[in-house]
Design a protein around this motif. Sequence first.
Motif, PDB file in Angstrom:
ATOM      1  N   GLY A   1     -31.121  -0.207  53.976  1.00  0.00           N
ATOM      2  CA  GLY A   1     -31.035  -1.623  53.652  1.00  0.00           C
ATOM      3  C   GLY A   1     -30.729  -1.852  52.185  1.00  0.00           C
ATOM      4  N   ALA A   2     -31.377  -1.096  51.310  1.00  0.00           N
ATOM      5  CA  ALA A   2     -31.119  -1.210  49.868  1.00  0.00           C
ATOM      6  C   ALA A   2     -29.692  -0.792  49.551  1.00  0.00           C
ATOM      7  CB  ALA A   2     -32.116  -0.361  49.084  1.00  0.00           C
ATOM      8  N   THR A   3     -29.223   0.273  50.195  1.00  0.00           N
ATOM      9  CA  THR A   3     -27.851   0.728  49.969  1.00  0.00           C
ATOM     10  C   THR A   3     -26.846  -0.326  50.418  1.00  0.00           C
ATOM     11  OG1 THR A   3     -28.500   3.041  50.221  1.00  0.00           O
ATOM     12  CG2 THR A   3     -26.175   2.521  50.521  1.00  0.00           C
ATOM     13  N   TYR A   4     -27.107  -0.950  51.568  1.00  0.00           N
ATOM     14  CA  TYR A   4     -26.188  -1.980  52.046  1.00  0.00           C
ATOM     15  C   TYR A   4     -26.163  -3.162  51.083  1.00  0.00           C
ATOM     16  CZ  TYR A   4     -23.650  -5.096  55.134  1.00  0.00           C
ATOM     17  OH  TYR A   4     -22.693  -5.942  55.660  1.00  0.00           O
ATOM     18  N   TYR A   5     -27.333  -3.528  50.563  1.00  0.00           N
ATOM     19  CA  TYR A   5     -27.355  -4.630  49.603  1.00  0.00           C
ATOM     20  C   TYR A   5     -26.535  -4.281  48.359  1.00  0.00           C
ATOM     21  CZ  TYR A   5     -28.732  -8.127  46.264  1.00  0.00           C
ATOM     22  OH  TYR A   5     -28.679  -9.130  45.324  1.00  0.00           O
ATOM     23  N   ILE A   6     -26.670  -3.072  47.860  1.00  0.00           N
ATOM     24  CA  ILE A   6     -25.903  -2.651  46.684  1.00  0.00           C
ATOM     25  C   ILE A   6     -24.405  -2.720  46.977  1.00  0.00           C
ATOM     26  CG2 ILE A   6     -25.276  -0.607  45.341  1.00  0.00           C
ATOM     27  CD1 ILE A   6     -27.745  -2.005  44.287  1.00  0.00           C
TER      28      ILE A   6
ATOM     29  N   SER B   1     -33.951 -16.477  37.704  1.00  0.00           N
ATOM     30  CA  SER B   1     -34.066 -16.540  39.159  1.00  0.00           C
ATOM     31  C   SER B   1     -34.748 -15.278  39.679  1.00  0.00           C
ATOM     32  CB  SER B   1     -32.683 -16.682  39.792  1.00  0.00           C
ATOM     33  OG  SER B   1     -32.048 -17.878  39.355  1.00  0.00           O
ATOM     34  N   VAL B   2     -35.526 -15.441  40.736  1.00  0.00           N
ATOM     35  CA  VAL B   2     -36.233 -14.307  41.335  1.00  0.00           C
ATOM     36  C   VAL B   2     -35.766 -14.146  42.774  1.00  0.00           C
ATOM     37  CG1 VAL B   2     -38.452 -13.269  41.893  1.00  0.00           C
ATOM     38  CG2 VAL B   2     -38.234 -14.717  39.856  1.00  0.00           C
ATOM     39  N   ILE B   3     -35.206 -12.981  43.087  1.00  0.00           N
ATOM     40  CA  ILE B   3     -34.756 -12.666  44.442  1.00  0.00           C
ATOM     41  C   ILE B   3     -35.821 -11.821  45.124  1.00  0.00           C
ATOM     42  CG2 ILE B   3     -33.050 -11.418  45.828  1.00  0.00           C
ATOM     43  CD1 ILE B   3     -31.000 -12.005  43.636  1.00  0.00           C
ATOM     44  N   PHE B   4     -36.169 -12.185  46.352  1.00  0.00           N
ATOM     45  CA  PHE B   4     -37.085 -11.382  47.165  1.00  0.00           C
ATOM     46  C   PHE B   4     -36.269 -10.735  48.282  1.00  0.00           C
ATOM     47  CE2 PHE B   4     -39.801 -14.425  45.063  1.00  0.00           C
ATOM     48  CZ  PHE B   4     -40.864 -13.630  44.659  1.00  0.00           C
ATOM     49  N   LEU B   5     -36.199  -9.411  48.242  1.00  0.00           N
ATOM     50  CA  LEU B   5     -35.386  -8.642  49.179  1.00  0.00           C
ATOM     51  C   LEU B   5     -36.295  -7.764  50.033  1.00  0.00           C
ATOM     52  CD1 LEU B   5     -32.666  -7.449  50.222  1.00  0.00           C
ATOM     53  CD2 LEU B   5     -32.769  -5.847  48.286  1.00  0.00           C
ATOM     54  N   PHE B   6     -36.323  -8.044  51.320  1.00  0.00           N
ATOM     55  CA  PHE B   6     -37.103  -7.243  52.273  1.00  0.00           C
ATOM     56  C   PHE B   6     -36.110  -6.369  53.044  1.00  0.00           C
ATOM     57  CE2 PHE B   6     -39.448 -11.038  51.289  1.00  0.00           C
ATOM     58  CZ  PHE B   6     -40.754 -10.609  51.148  1.00  0.00           C
ATOM     59  N   THR B   7     -36.166  -5.075  52.781  1.00  0.00           N
ATOM     60  CA  THR B   7     -35.141  -4.186  53.307  1.00  0.00           C
ATOM     61  C   THR B   7     -35.550  -3.527  54.617  1.00  0.00           C
ATOM     62  OG1 THR B   7     -35.972  -2.295  52.039  1.00  0.00           O
ATOM     63  CG2 THR B   7     -34.289  -3.679  50.998  1.00  0.00           C
ATOM     64  N   THR B   8     -34.554  -3.240  55.423  1.00  0.00           N
ATOM     65  CA  THR B   8     -34.724  -2.430  56.611  1.00  0.00           C
ATOM     66  C   THR B   8     -34.180  -1.036  56.335  1.00  0.00           C
ATOM     67  OG1 THR B   8     -34.299  -2.286  59.000  1.00  0.00           O
ATOM     68  CG2 THR B   8     -32.487  -3.058  57.611  1.00  0.00           C
ATOM     69  N   GLY B   9     -34.481  -0.099  57.215  1.00  0.00           N
ATOM     70  CA  GLY B   9     -33.875   1.225  57.140  1.00  0.00           C
ATOM     71  C   GLY B   9     -34.290   2.086  55.966  1.00  0.00           C
ATOM     72  N   GLU B  10     -35.364   1.722  55.271  1.00  0.00           N
ATOM     73  CA  GLU B  10     -35.809   2.567  54.162  1.00  0.00           C
ATOM     74  C   GLU B  10     -36.222   3.940  54.662  1.00  0.00           C
ATOM     75  OE1 GLU B  10     -38.830   4.160  51.185  1.00  0.00           O
ATOM     76  OE2 GLU B  10     -38.969   3.803  53.348  1.00  0.00           O
ATOM     77  N   GLU B  11     -36.930   3.960  55.768  1.00  0.00           N
ATOM     78  CA  GLU B  11     -37.416   5.228  56.319  1.00  0.00           C
ATOM     79  C   GLU B  11     -36.280   6.090  56.869  1.00  0.00           C
ATOM     80  OE1 GLU B  11     -40.333   6.186  55.912  1.00  0.00           O
ATOM     81  OE2 GLU B  11     -41.666   4.448  55.773  1.00  0.00           O
TER      82      GLU B  11
ATOM     83  N   VAL C   1     -37.258  -8.441  43.442  1.00  0.00           N
ATOM     84  CA  VAL C   1     -38.521  -7.907  43.965  1.00  0.00           C
ATOM     85  C   VAL C   1     -38.249  -7.465  45.396  1.00  0.00           C
ATOM     86  CG1 VAL C   1     -40.953  -8.356  44.439  1.00  0.00           C
ATOM     87  CG2 VAL C   1     -39.815  -9.527  42.525  1.00  0.00           C
ATOM     88  N   SER C   2     -38.400  -6.185  45.670  1.00  0.00           N
ATOM     89  CA  SER C   2     -38.059  -5.648  46.993  1.00  0.00           C
ATOM     90  C   SER C   2     -39.260  -4.991  47.654  1.00  0.00           C
ATOM     91  CB  SER C   2     -36.911  -4.642  46.891  1.00  0.00           C
ATOM     92  OG  SER C   2     -37.276  -3.535  46.080  1.00  0.00           O
ATOM     93  N   ALA C   3     -39.217  -4.958  48.978  1.00  0.00           N
ATOM     94  CA  ALA C   3     -40.227  -4.260  49.784  1.00  0.00           C
ATOM     95  C   ALA C   3     -39.595  -3.945  51.135  1.00  0.00           C
ATOM     96  CB  ALA C   3     -41.478  -5.108  49.962  1.00  0.00           C
ATOM     97  N   HIS C   4     -39.736  -2.733  51.607  1.00  0.00           N
ATOM     98  CA  HIS C   4     -39.153  -2.415  52.924  1.00  0.00           C
ATOM     99  C   HIS C   4     -40.153  -2.752  54.023  1.00  0.00           C
ATOM    100  CE1 HIS C   4     -41.197   1.381  54.270  1.00  0.00           C
ATOM    101  NE2 HIS C   4     -41.400   1.577  52.978  1.00  0.00           N
TER     102      HIS C   4
ATOM    103  N   ASP D   1     -28.910  -4.533  62.329  1.00  0.00           N
ATOM    104  CA  ASP D   1     -30.242  -4.836  61.825  1.00  0.00           C
ATOM    105  C   ASP D   1     -30.106  -5.775  60.628  1.00  0.00           C
ATOM    106  OD1 ASP D   1     -32.993  -4.845  61.725  1.00  0.00           O
ATOM    107  OD2 ASP D   1     -33.208  -2.678  61.690  1.00  0.00           O
ATOM    108  N   GLN D   2     -31.213  -6.100  59.966  1.00  0.00           N
ATOM    109  CA  GLN D   2     -31.161  -7.154  58.960  1.00  0.00           C
ATOM    110  C   GLN D   2     -32.025  -6.850  57.739  1.00  0.00           C
ATOM    111  OE1 GLN D   2     -32.836  -9.965  61.741  1.00  0.00           O
ATOM    112  NE2 GLN D   2     -30.944 -11.143  61.812  1.00  0.00           N
ATOM    113  N   ASN D   3     -31.492  -7.149  56.565  1.00  0.00           N
ATOM    114  CA  ASN D   3     -32.324  -7.403  55.399  1.00  0.00           C
ATOM    115  C   ASN D   3     -32.721  -8.868  55.435  1.00  0.00           C
ATOM    116  OD1 ASN D   3     -32.106  -4.819  54.241  1.00  0.00           O
ATOM    117  ND2 ASN D   3     -30.286  -5.361  53.064  1.00  0.00           N
ATOM    118  N   VAL D   4     -33.855  -9.179  54.820  1.00  0.00           N
ATOM    119  CA  VAL D   4     -34.298 -10.569  54.701  1.00  0.00           C
ATOM    120  C   VAL D   4     -34.334 -10.901  53.206  1.00  0.00           C
ATOM    121  CG1 VAL D   4     -36.069 -12.258  55.311  1.00  0.00           C
ATOM    122  CG2 VAL D   4     -35.726 -10.228  56.751  1.00  0.00           C
ATOM    123  N   ILE D   5     -33.655 -12.004  52.831  1.00  0.00           N
ATOM    124  CA  ILE D   5     -33.494 -12.310  51.408  1.00  0.00           C
ATOM    125  C   ILE D   5     -33.814 -13.773  51.134  1.00  0.00           C
ATOM    126  CG2 ILE D   5     -32.007 -12.060  49.394  1.00  0.00           C
ATOM    127  CD1 ILE D   5     -30.101 -10.402  51.079  1.00  0.00           C
TER     128      ILE D   5
END
Length: 560
Positions: free
Chosen positions: A388-393, A373-383, A324-327, A303-307
Amino acid sequence: MKTNGGQFLHFSRVLFWRTMVAVLAAPSYLPANLHDDTLAELSIPKIKTHLAYLASDQLGGRATGSMGAKLAADYIADQLSKSKVKPFGAKNSYFQNIPMHGSKPLKESRLRFSTRDETRTFELGQDYLLYDAGAPTYIAAPREMVFVGYGIVAPEYDYNDYLSVDVEGKIVVFINGEPISDEEDYFAGARNTIHANVDVKQRVALSRGAMGTILLPNPRTEKNIPWHYWQQQFAFENVSLLYARATNLNILLNPQMATALFKGSPFEYRHVVDMVNADLLQSFKMAGKLAFKGAFKEWEFSDQNVIGIIPGRDKKLKNEYVMVSAHYDHLGIGPAVNGDSIYNGFGDNAIGVSATLEIARVLATAPKPPKRSVIFLFTTGEERGLLGATYYIDHPRVPLYKTFVSLNIDGIAMFDTFNDFVGIGAEHSTLENVLKNLADSFSLTYSRVPAIFANSNAFGRSDQIVFAREGIPALALLEGLNYKHFTFEQGLLRFVEWGEKYYHTPFDDLQQPINYDAVEQHCELLVALVSKLANQVKSIDFYPNSPFLNARLQSIAEER
C-alpha cells in the motif's frame, strides 16, 4: 518501486525476535505547555472501541484483499468522516484503489539442480521456499549460478560483491545480512544498514541482469532458527502489485541443502561458512546449474488504501504535508495453533490504527487547524511487502517533494509507562533534534536504538522505509526499554517474550494483557509530535551521510 512480496519482512522481523531471545483512571501525559484548550482530550474508550472491532474474529485477521480487510477499510473511512477529517482519496472519497495479484505455489513446482555428475530435484516447502513468484518466473533451460557473498553493492563503503563476477542471465546465491563492523563509518558499525534488506539484495541482483536469487540464512547469526519456523511464515499466499508482478525467481534455501548446492564449486559450503565467520567472503562462479518449473494458483483483485486530510491554515505552509501512516492489514487465516487459525493482529497493527484514528480526531476537532496540512494514510498490504505504501509513492496524492515528513505508527506501547522513547529512522536527519526537544517537554529521555537491537534493521521492516527511499524524512516513534515499573532487564524480557508468544501468531488478539496507561502516554506523545511537526518545526534536513539524501535532492530538483 517494486517489492518482492512479504516474506522478506517475515524473515527479518522474526529473526529480530529470535535474536533477542538468544540475548537475553489514567493520568494525562501531555506536557503543560500543550495541555490546553487548543486540543481535544484524547479518549482511551474510543481507542478501545476501535480495537474491539478491528481486532475481532469477525474481521478474520484483515488479510490483504479479504472481506475482513474491506470491512476494516470501511470502518476507518467512517471514523474519519465522523471526526471531520476530509476525504483525500480518488473522486472525493477516502479510498485509493489498488490492483493486485495473488499467487500460491503448488506442490507440483519443481526446482531442478544439476552438475556434471548428477541431477536432483529440490522439493517445495521441504528444501526451499518461494518469495513472491508466479508463472513469469519459469526458467526452462538450466542456468549457471554465481555466489556473490552478501549480494551487496555499497559505493559509500567502497564495497561491491559483484565486482569480479558476471551474473547476466544467471542465478545469484548470497548470504543474508551484511559485513560485521566495529567502525561506525563502515556499514554503520553495530547497526544494520539498508543493504541488509533482502528485497534490496534482490533488486540489486535484478539490476545486474540476474534471472533469480537464492538466499541462504546467515550461518553465523541465524543457525539456531529451525526450518519449520520459516515453513510456517511462508504458509500465507504471495501478493504483489498487479503492475509489479515478479518476473524473476527468488528463493529461500534450507541450509541443509547448501552443501549440495555448492558441490563441485571452487569452494564448498563449509568453506563459505568459514569465510562468513572470518569476515572474508569472496564471490565465485559455481559448478551447478538451476532450472525451475512452477505450478501456481493465481488470481487478481483490488484492495484499498484509506486516506484523509486536515488542510493546513497557513497560506504558504498548507502546501507542505505531514504524513501520518498506519497499516491496517494483517495475516488473515493461517496455520492453526492450538486450534486457533485467526491471526487477529491486535498489536500489529489494530492498535496502531486505533491510535491513529484517535490522533486524527484530536487534531481535526481543534479550534484551529494546523499550519501545515496533515495527511492520514492507512495502508493495506504492509504484511505482503509494503504494497500500500509503495502504491501511494507510485501514485501520490500530493507531490512527494512537498511531503515534509512521514511518521509511521506500527504498534503502540502496551507493557508499561516509560521513561524514554526511540525514533526509528530519526538518526538519518535533523528529526533527532525535534525528538530531543519533544522529550524535554515531556520530562522524558530521547534514546538511540539500544545496542542490543542494533542488527534488527527495525527501520526497514515497515512502511517508513518506503517513504525514506523516496527522500522523505521518515520515522517510527516507539517506547524505549526504560520502563517506570520494570528494570531494563525485565522490560527487555517482556518485550522478547511478546515477540515469541504473540507476534504473527493467533494469540496477538483481544485476550492479551494491555496497560492502557502506556497506550495513553504513547498516544499523547504522538499527538504532540504531529502538532509540533505541523506547526513549529521550520525544516528537516537529511544528514550528509544519509543514504536517503540524494533521493531527497533529486525529488526536489524534479519537483516530483
